[in-house]
Scaffold this motif. Sequence first.
Motif, mmCIF file in Angstrom:
data_model
loop_
_atom_site.group_PDB
_atom_site.id
_atom_site.type_symbol
_atom_site.label_atom_id
_atom_site.label_comp_id
_atom_site.label_asym_id
_atom_site.label_seq_id
_atom_site.Cartn_x
_atom_site.Cartn_y
_atom_site.Cartn_z
ATOM 1 N N TYR A 21 -0.349 0.998 0.403
ATOM 2 C CA TYR A 21 -0.643 1.261 1.811
ATOM 3 C C TYR A 21 0.501 1.974 2.526
ATOM 4 N N GLN A 22 1.393 2.575 1.756
ATOM 5 C CA GLN A 22 2.436 3.384 2.366
ATOM 6 C C GLN A 22 1.856 4.726 2.831
ATOM 7 N N CYS B 96 -8.339 -10.611 -1.206
ATOM 8 C CA CYS B 96 -8.219 -11.450 -0.012
ATOM 9 C C CYS B 96 -8.112 -10.602 1.255
ATOM 10 N N LEU B 97 -7.386 -9.488 1.177
ATOM 11 C CA LEU B 97 -7.258 -8.621 2.337
ATOM 12 C C LEU B 97 -8.602 -8.023 2.754
ATOM 13 N N LEU C 295 -3.716 -1.307 6.515
ATOM 14 C CA LEU C 295 -4.125 -2.507 5.782
ATOM 15 C C LEU C 295 -5.501 -2.956 6.262
ATOM 16 N N PRO C 296 -6.360 -3.440 5.354
ATOM 17 C CA PRO C 296 -7.676 -3.905 5.789
ATOM 18 C C PRO C 296 -7.613 -5.153 6.659
ATOM 19 N N LYS D 50 -8.372 -5.921 10.573
ATOM 20 C CA LYS D 50 -8.779 -7.251 11.040
ATOM 21 C C LYS D 50 -7.506 -7.956 11.505
ATOM 22 N N PRO D 51 -7.471 -8.419 12.748
ATOM 23 C CA PRO D 51 -6.213 -8.930 13.312
ATOM 24 C C PRO D 51 -5.785 -10.289 12.773
ATOM 25 N N GLN D 52 -6.734 -11.126 12.347
ATOM 26 C CA GLN D 52 -6.373 -12.466 11.865
ATOM 27 C C GLN D 52 -5.657 -12.317 10.520
ATOM 28 N N PRO D 53 -4.391 -12.730 10.418
ATOM 29 C CA PRO D 53 -3.597 -12.341 9.256
ATOM 30 C C PRO D 53 -3.839 -13.196 8.011
#
Length: 340
Positions: free
Chosen positions: A64-65, A208-209, A70-71, A36-39
């Motif tokens: 996430y390595q 939150c992610l 990342l979601p 999702k692009p909105q950070p």
Amino acid sequence: MLTQYDHIPDGLLTLEADQLIGQLPGPSLIHLPGRKPQPLFVSVLMHGNEHVGWEAIRLLLKRYQGGKELPRSLSLFIGNVAAAAEHKRLLPGQSDYNRVWPGCQATESAERRMMAQVVDLMRERKPFASVDVHNNTGLNPHYACVNKLDSAFLHLALLFSRTVVYFLRPKGVQSMAFAELCPSVTLECGKVGSAHGVEHALEYLEACLHLAEHPQHPVAHQDIDLFHTVAQVKVAGDTRFGFSPGESELVFDPDLDHMNFRELPAGTLFGWVNGRGIEALDVRDEQGAEVARDYFQIDDGQLCLNRSVMPSMLTKNLEVIKQDCLCYLMERYTAHLDQQ
């Protein structure tokens, strides 16, 4: 003063908070892509002696390595690495990093200009939500703070704790600046060194992610313990104070921090005053008006509450009291849930 990255610098996630100064040139803003692009914007180490945010975010990023996506995109602001190196809230000559964001009352400084730059940069990226992660001193439960009584803000806070504090003072805090851009919260994760604080912040940031959107329905009264900060209590700058009897003009109860998040009746003893009056305290309401006599009285040398309130962030750390404050005073605010 600010350095930006579009990746995690090599080896960064292996470092403790007090080692970051060897890898980062100073305050840093790291932008990472996600599905999702909105950070999600996350700020850590606003105070150099509050490590919980860094410990939580580095554990999260380690998940996430190896190319795992990342979601949601993430923008991470790592703050006062110089103070972190010395395990201090801030260093001599520095501004408090969480009092100089846009809307502050602080004088012009390099730190103030940097925080305005961070807000401008993030405004362009249209953040989904903002989370500022803190430890505190004294005995406090884990709780979240908001600066707007808005359903999206309250739901974001409830994801962390049913105990939520609404405040408008002090000015210049990160969450208040970002409240103009997106739903924002401050997390208070207990004392430094608490594994539970790190784990709680870690799981919250992960949640939150994965959020797709912010709930818009009102928060039910029975689902939240909402408190309103009505005053900030400081010791007047020229007052000698402490927690042990002696030469101090103001001696606080040695168990004072046990009163945090307890609804205290009028007459509750806070300490003893020797040769000073109520002016030994500097108590300000939301508008900045001096209100010491509204909340405290001195009776035969005893400093007592003048009305029923609930304190938060009472601390026995003398340095923190000098640099920030003794505590905040709160009242229940459930009736104002109807403002959502």
